[in-house]
Design an enzyme around this catalytic site. Structure first.
Site, short mmCIF file in Angstrom:
data_model
loop_
_atom_site.label_atom_id
_atom_site.label_comp_id
_atom_site.label_asym_id
_atom_site.label_seq_id
_atom_site.Cartn_x
_atom_site.Cartn_y
_atom_site.Cartn_z
N GLU A 112 -20.82 3.08 -10.89
CA GLU A 112 -20.66 3.37 -9.33
C GLU A 112 -21.47 4.66 -8.27
OE1 GLU A 112 -17.09 1.51 -8.31
OE2 GLU A 112 -16.79 -0.22 -9.18
N HIS A 228 -15.11 4.46 2.90
CA HIS A 228 -15.89 3.99 2.06
C HIS A 228 -17.05 3.83 2.89
CE1 HIS A 228 -17.95 1.21 -0.64
NE2 HIS A 228 -16.96 1.26 -1.43
N ARG A 274 -19.76 9.32 -2.38
CA ARG A 274 -19.17 8.41 -1.81
C ARG A 274 -19.05 8.90 0.55
NH1 ARG A 274 -14.22 4.19 -3.61
NH2 ARG A 274 -15.79 3.15 -4.93
N HIS A 335 -10.87 4.10 3.47
CA HIS A 335 -10.49 3.62 2.07
C HIS A 335 -9.27 3.47 1.52
CE1 HIS A 335 -11.75 0.74 -1.26
NE2 HIS A 335 -12.27 1.14 -1.59
N ARG A 370 -12.54 11.24 -4.67
CA ARG A 370 -11.91 10.76 -5.78
C ARG A 370 -13.62 9.98 -6.06
NH1 ARG A 370 -10.56 4.55 -6.43
NH2 ARG A 370 -12.27 3.96 -4.41
C1 LIG Z 1 -11.41 -3.48 -0.99
C2 LIG Z 1 -10.70 -2.07 -2.08
C3 LIG Z 1 -11.22 -2.27 -3.46
C4 LIG Z 1 -11.47 -1.12 -3.73
N1 LIG Z 1 -11.53 -1.19 -5.02
C5 LIG Z 1 -11.50 0.00 -5.91
C6 LIG Z 1 -11.97 -0.78 -7.56
O1 LIG Z 1 -13.03 -1.04 -8.14
N2 LIG Z 1 -10.87 0.58 -8.41
C7 LIG Z 1 -10.49 1.19 -8.40
O2 LIG Z 1 -10.01 1.90 -9.47
N3 LIG Z 1 -10.29 1.31 -7.29
C8 LIG Z 1 -9.98 0.65 -6.06
N4 LIG Z 1 -10.04 0.68 -4.73
C9 LIG Z 1 -8.13 1.51 -4.75
C10 LIG Z 1 -7.46 0.90 -5.63
O3 LIG Z 1 -6.93 -0.34 -5.29
C11 LIG Z 1 -5.81 1.17 -4.78
O4 LIG Z 1 -5.91 3.09 -5.51
C12 LIG Z 1 -5.22 1.27 -6.04
O5 LIG Z 1 -4.44 -0.27 -6.05
C13 LIG Z 1 -3.66 1.46 -5.39
O6 LIG Z 1 -2.17 1.25 -6.55
P1 LIG Z 1 -0.94 1.43 -6.08
O7 LIG Z 1 -0.51 0.45 -7.19
O8 LIG Z 1 -0.86 3.18 -6.09
O9 LIG Z 1 -0.69 0.42 -4.40
P2 LIG Z 1 -1.13 -0.13 -4.11
O10 LIG Z 1 -1.58 -1.46 -5.02
O11 LIG Z 1 -1.55 -0.31 -2.37
O12 LIG Z 1 0.34 -1.02 -3.18
C14 LIG Z 1 2.01 -0.64 -3.08
C15 LIG Z 1 2.62 -1.03 -2.92
O13 LIG Z 1 3.82 -0.87 -2.54
C16 LIG Z 1 4.59 -1.46 -0.81
N5 LIG Z 1 5.51 -0.30 0.02
C17 LIG Z 1 5.05 0.49 0.67
N6 LIG Z 1 5.79 0.47 0.77
C18 LIG Z 1 6.90 0.32 1.68
C19 LIG Z 1 8.20 0.27 1.79
N7 LIG Z 1 8.33 0.55 2.53
N8 LIG Z 1 9.32 -0.58 1.00
C20 LIG Z 1 8.73 -1.08 0.71
N9 LIG Z 1 7.51 -1.09 -0.44
C21 LIG Z 1 6.22 -0.65 0.15
C22 LIG Z 1 3.20 -2.75 -0.99
O14 LIG Z 1 3.68 -3.55 -0.53
C23 LIG Z 1 2.32 -2.59 -1.77
O15 LIG Z 1 3.41 -3.78 -2.77
C24 LIG Z 1 -9.67 -0.48 -3.77
C25 LIG Z 1 -9.29 -0.32 -2.96
C26 LIG Z 1 -9.67 -1.23 -1.53
C27 LIG Z 1 -9.04 -1.42 -0.29
#
Ligand SMILES: Cc1cc2nc3c(=O)[nH]c(=O)nc-3n(C[C@H](O)[C@H](O)[C@H](O)COP(=O)(O)OP(=O)(O)OC[C@H]3O[C@@H](n4cnc5c(N)ncnc54)[C@H](O)[C@@H]3O)c2cc1C
Length: 516
Positions: A112, A228, A274, A335, A370
């Site tokens: 990447e 992105h 990026r 993103h 990032r």
């Molecule tokens: C399309 C896309 C592709 C990506 N590809 C990559 C990749 O290939 N590699 C990589 O490292 N990263 C990638 N990323 C970034 C990565 O996916 C995210 O940074 C990571 O998944 C975040 O994980 P998290 O557990 O912190 O949050 P999330 O997976 O977003 O989970 C957050 C959770 O909190 C909950 N929540 C939020 N607010 C509240 C509230 N007030 N009350 C109760 N629940 C709440 C939500 O419902 C959700 O369940 C990508 C992101 C996107 C959008």
């Protein structure tokens, strides 16, 4: 009164993994999530998760690439922790049941942007996040973990300067609930929904930053938001991410004249950081009559394209684009939230008993930009450290930061009156136009005035804490003022009125706390 040892808000990779680890310490853990257990950013991650496991690669290379992408703002200690723990945490994922793709029994590694080696482990081709999310959420059911779905957390309860619980709204039965716990963990993900064009799911509204801000914790570096470069731009569908791994496989960006333009902008061409690719695309679009450029994979063998990127292939095919034969129209979209709730390397925020991990946290690993595929990793590396820290009974360490002086912001807000003329769409359009990929002082001032006027009106509403719009306004405000205060360009933050990176801002973060 304590209901739980650990209350985790969010069920993406960071929340689920931290819950599993906490529960393995035989502690009472609760997960609260605002929609279904599996709906989150994690589910949509395509490219994969980075680790220096190629025999030619090593930790130092991965650290160096991360620091380079971070443009002088990474916390070196946090980056070292991230990278040296990567393999152990990936082994945890494998032990929980995540099956990474292999070729002849060897884990296959994608390339990447801004990575000097192929080091991105992926699953199901381009379905890495979905597979991780399915596997961990299934595992949660085998553990003694209490889960509340469709429950919206609107406030952190603070007593004697400590986080002691949360206030939530149960969307199924309409009841307001309070839960108390020894450790409250924010794992609420990012804030792509603040911008009109984004690659993120609807839940990504930045709530965790607003919850922490209201509770009095320090928020850091909100001016840094990653756009992105390549989201599908098509009138029939919302922006859909075309992973950087596609460029890693050799895809070429072409402008409306079919020229491969990236080599004119950076020696790494399509694999430049990026922010550089996003700005190059914006520049090329502005020189054309189109609202997109093109991603060209037509020179890559079709079997390879289809097996490596099945989800992208299927999605594009559904709107009549065969990516093995046709060019893909793409444009940048919001993103990833780089800034967030400030934590130390144990995931501790500046408020006792409040922790943060995953995208909502500002651990310092991403600096000003990032490195691709470091974010899934961040969630598990620091999630593990939170579980250890809280469950083994360590006491919280006090942190001290120099807050930004916001006199300049108060000046801008001086004669602003409240305005009820707003909606989520108004906010998203303002953020995209004024606080987007290319910024300047006047545009930022205009955004601050608008958002402040909307906040004045919204802050008066009853029950606002249980609405996403209230939290989005807080987060948008923090982004706009941070971007205004940083009078330079660095990483993902680019200002036409301050186009240079300035020495005086080297290593300087934008710390904000409510009331300061
Ligand atoms: C399309 C896309 C592709 C990506 N590809 C990559 C990749 O290939 N590699 C990589 O490292 N990263 C990638 N990323 C970034 C990565 O996916 C995210 O940074 C990571 O998944 C975040 O994980 P998290 O557990 O912190 O949050 P999330 O997976 O977003 O989970 C957050 C959770 O909190 C909950 N929540 C939020 N607010 C509240 C509230 N007030 N009350 C109760 N629940 C709440 C939500 O419902 C959700 O369940 C990508 C992101 C996107 C959008």
């Amino acid at each position: 009164m304590k209901d739980y040892d650990m209350i985790i808000i969010g069920s993406g990779i960071a929340g689920l993994y931290t819950a599993l680890k906490g529960s393995e310490f035989k502690k009472k853990v609760k997960i609260i999530t605002k929609t279904s257990l599996q709906e989150c950013n994690t589910k949509y991650a395509q490219g994969g998760i980075a680790a220096a496991i190629d025999p030619m690669d090593n930790f130092e290379n991965h650290v160096e690439d991360t620091l380079k992408a971070g443009a002088g703002l990474c916390d070196k200690e946090a980056v070292d922790i991230l990278i040296t723990n990567a393999v152990d945490r990936i082994v945890d994922l494998i032990n929980y049941g995540v099956m990474f793709d292999t070729v002849n029994g060897v884990i296959s590694l994608g390339r990447e942007g801004a990575h000097s080696f192929s080091r991105v482990l992926h699953a199901g081709g381009d379905s890495t996040g979905a597979i991780i999310e399915q596997t961990l959420s299934k595992k949660i059911k085998d553990y003694d973990i209490d889960v509340s779905e469709n429950t919206y957390v609107g406030e952190i309860i603070v007593e004697n300067k400590k986080a002691v619980g949360i206030k939530a709204y149960n969307k199924i039965n309409g009841k307001k609930e309070e839960f108390y716990g020894s450790a409250i963990v924010l794992a609420t993900g990012g804030a792509g929904e603040l911008f009109y064009y984004n690659t993120t799911p609807e839940v990504a509204t930045g709530d965790g930053v607003s919850l922490a801000w209201n509770a009095g914790a320090v928020i850091a570096d909100m001016e840094f938001f990653q756009f992105h470069p390549t989201a599908l731009k098509h009138p029939k569908v919302p922006p859909f991410l075309i992973s950087e791994a596609v460029r890693g496989e050799g895809a070429i960006l072409r402008n409306s004249k079919m020229e491969a333009f990236m080599k004119n902008y950076h020696p790494m061409a399509e694999l430049a950081p990026r922010d550089i690719v996003s700005r190059a695309i914006v520049t090329e679009i502005s020189k054309s009559n189109e609202d997109h450029v093109y991603l060209d994979l037509t020179h890559i063998p079709p079997e390879r394209v289809i097996s490596r990127f099945p989800t992208i292939y299927r999605t594009c095919k559904s709107i009549g684009i065969d990516i093995s034969k046709d060019l893909i129209p793409v444009a940048p979209a919001a993103h990833f939230m780089i800034g967030g709730v400030k934590t130390n390397t144990w995931g501790e925020t500046t408020l006792e008993n409040l922790y943060a991990c995953g995208e909502v946290a500002s651990t310092g690993v991403h600096g000003a930009n990032r490195l691709a595929s470091n974010s899934l990793l961040e969630g598990i590396v620091f999630g593990k450290r939170i579980a250890e820290r809280t469950m083994l009974g360590y006491s919280w360490s006090k942190q001290k930061y120099d807050y930004e002086d916001i006199t300049k912001i108060k000046e801008i807000e001086k004669n602003v009156n409240e305005s009820n003329e707003y909606s989520v769409e108004d906010l998203q359009k303002t953020m995209w136009k004024n606080v987007g990929i290319i910024r300047d002082g006047n545009m930022l001032k205009e955004a601050i005035k608008k958002i402040y006027s909307w906040k004045l009106a919204n802050d008066k509403l009853d029950d606002k804490i249980y609405t996403e719009l209230y939290h989005m306004l807080n987060v948008a405000y923090l982004m706009a003022i941070s971007a205004y205060l940083r009078t330079e360009s660095r990483g993902s933050h680019y200002r036409t009125d301050y186009p240079e990176t300035k020495e005086e801002w080297n290593g300087r973060h934008t710390y904000l706390v409510k009331g300061e």
